[in-house]
Each structure stands twice: as C-alpha cells, then as structure tokens.
Design a protein around this motif. Structure first.
Motif, PDB file in Angstrom:
ATOM      1  N   GLN A 195       0.833  -1.207   0.000  1.00  0.00           N
ATOM      2  CA  GLN A 195       0.000   0.000   0.000  1.00  0.00           C
ATOM      3  C   GLN A 195       0.865   1.254   0.000  1.00  0.00           C
ATOM      4  O   GLN A 195       0.552   2.234  -0.679  1.00  0.00           O
ATOM      5  CB  GLN A 195      -0.927  -0.012   1.232  1.00  0.00           C
ATOM      6  N   TYR A 196       1.965   1.208   0.757  1.00  0.00           N
ATOM      7  CA  TYR A 196       2.904   2.345   0.782  1.00  0.00           C
ATOM      8  C   TYR A 196       3.416   2.611  -0.634  1.00  0.00           C
ATOM      9  O   TYR A 196       3.490   3.755  -1.088  1.00  0.00           O
ATOM     10  CB  TYR A 196       4.067   2.007   1.719  1.00  0.00           C
ATOM     11  N   THR A 197       3.773   1.537  -1.321  1.00  0.00           N
ATOM     12  CA  THR A 197       4.336   1.668  -2.669  1.00  0.00           C
ATOM     13  C   THR A 197       3.307   2.207  -3.653  1.00  0.00           C
ATOM     14  O   THR A 197       3.618   3.070  -4.487  1.00  0.00           O
ATOM     15  CB  THR A 197       4.858   0.292  -3.143  1.00  0.00           C
ATOM     16  N   ILE A 198       2.079   1.712  -3.540  1.00  0.00           N
ATOM     17  CA  ILE A 198       1.007   2.191  -4.422  1.00  0.00           C
ATOM     18  C   ILE A 198       0.753   3.678  -4.176  1.00  0.00           C
ATOM     19  O   ILE A 198       0.623   4.472  -5.113  1.00  0.00           O
ATOM     20  CB  ILE A 198      -0.281   1.379  -4.183  1.00  0.00           C
ATOM     21  N   ASP A 199       0.678   4.066  -2.903  1.00  0.00           N
ATOM     22  CA  ASP A 199       0.448   5.483  -2.575  1.00  0.00           C
ATOM     23  C   ASP A 199       1.576   6.356  -3.103  1.00  0.00           C
ATOM     24  O   ASP A 199       1.344   7.437  -3.647  1.00  0.00           O
ATOM     25  CB  ASP A 199       0.327   5.651  -1.056  1.00  0.00           C
ATOM     26  N   LEU A 200       2.809   5.877  -2.942  1.00  0.00           N
ATOM     27  CA  LEU A 200       3.973   6.634  -3.409  1.00  0.00           C
ATOM     28  C   LEU A 200       3.931   6.797  -4.920  1.00  0.00           C
ATOM     29  O   LEU A 200       4.201   7.878  -5.452  1.00  0.00           O
ATOM     30  CB  LEU A 200       5.247   5.893  -2.979  1.00  0.00           C
TER      31      LEU A 200
END
Length: 208
Positions: free
Chosen positions: A33-38
């Motif tokens: 999720q962190y990667t998608i948001d980034l």
C-alpha cells in the motif's frame, strides 16, 4: 534472528542522514500500500517521452509510445506476492513488471525489492543481486522501495562476514546501497539520481 532496538534506531538515524526515507510497516500488505500510494503521488517517469514533441522517425516515434503510464518493477516477488501487488496496481492503473526489464530501461517509476540485510553503522541496505532483473530494478528506477525486516539489521559490516563469504563463493553480485544515488564527479557538483534512483525508501518490516 532477534531484533535489536539499538540497531534499528541507529540504522534509521544513519539512513536518514543520507536522505533515505525510512518508515515502519507491520506487514507486506502495508508495504504494498505504501508503494502504491507513493507511485500515485509521483509524476510519471518521462525519460523516454522527453523530446517526443519533435519531428521523429517512425522508429523513434514508436519508442515514445512505450511509456505513458506509471510502472512498478518487482522482480523478486514470488507468485503469491506478485498477484497481491498486481491487483492493487491494476486498480490504480499502474503497470507491474516482474521480468523483461531491459525493454523498459527508461521508464520504470518504482523498483520494489527485499533487502537481505541492513548495516546500522552506516544506514546501508545490502542486496544480493544475482538476478539481472533485480539489478536493473535497483539501478534504473526513479524511486527504489526496499523492504528490510528489522531482524536483518546488524551493527556493522563485520557482522556480515560469513554472509559475504557465502556470497563470494557463488560469484554473486552483492550491492551495498547507502541513500539515493549520488555523484560529484563533474566539477565536484553534487547531483542526485544520475547513476541510479532519485529516492530510496526503506520500509522496516516488523518480524512476526
């Protein structure tokens, strides 16, 4: 391996001193999720489409067509992990790649990897990069997101002696990465992201 809080604290301090972004995650799902948001927040990598407004040959024009969306490369994920991240990429309109990265040398937004170790003394992540796909993902992506289990953080490089001996017996590529790519080899002017990623995000994963 046991998590040593003093190693985690020192690693975070040292990594942030060299401009790495360090965050803690409780699960791989949170790391995805962190990667998608980034990826959603950053501008799409446009290395290949730069200059595409000029009069071009058909061959060059076709090259411009190769990159318009956002791309994440995650060559180290197993099938189950890849499917989990791929689902989120599809929902957000991103392309997720596992291999064939040589065809995308100018257009990868985020490289997602797992670090094998972290060195607290210098804030360095250590990656066994036997796979060419993994080497490409960590070299040409604009942003490198590396997941590092807290238990894999050691005090200093001497603690990795046996690990490195094992790596060298296999003639592996082992990368020591400290912060985003930087160089000052031209007139001693510091430049970030010339030889590698502009940003390094390290996600410290809680050990279960």
């Amino acid at each position: 391996m046991t998590v040593k809080s003093e190693n985690v604290k020192l690693f975070t301090e040292k990594a942030e001193l060299v401009s790495a972004v360090v965050s803690e995650v409780s699960s791989l799902a949170e790391a995805y999720q962190y990667t998608i948001d980034l990826c959603g927040k950053k501008e799409a990598c446009k290395l290949l489409v730069s200059g595409c407004e000029e009069a071009l040959s058909d061959k060059a024009d076709a090259l411009c067509e190769t990159k318009f969306g956002k791309t994440i490369a995650a060559p180290a994920l197993n099938k189950k992990q890849f499917s989990a991240l791929e689902k989120q990429c599809v929902e957000n309109g991103f392309q997720l790649l596992k291999d064939g990265l040589r065809k995308h040398l100018g257009g990868i937004d985020i490289g997602f990897t797992f670090a094998d170790h972290g060195i607290a003394e210098t804030g360095t992540i250590v990656l066994n990069s036997r796979s060419e796909e993994l080497r490409i993902a960590t070299m040409i992506s604009e942003v490198h997101v590396a997941v590092l289990p807290k238990s894999k953080i050691v005090a200093d490089s001497y603690a990795l002696e046996s690990y490195m001996e094992e790596c060298m017996r296999s003639c592996d590529y082992t990368a020591f990465i400290t912060g985003p790519s930087r160089t000052a080899d031209i007139e001693r002017v510091l430049a970030i992201g010339v030889h590698g990623p502009l940003e390094l995000h390290i996600l410290l994963l809680e050990d279960k």
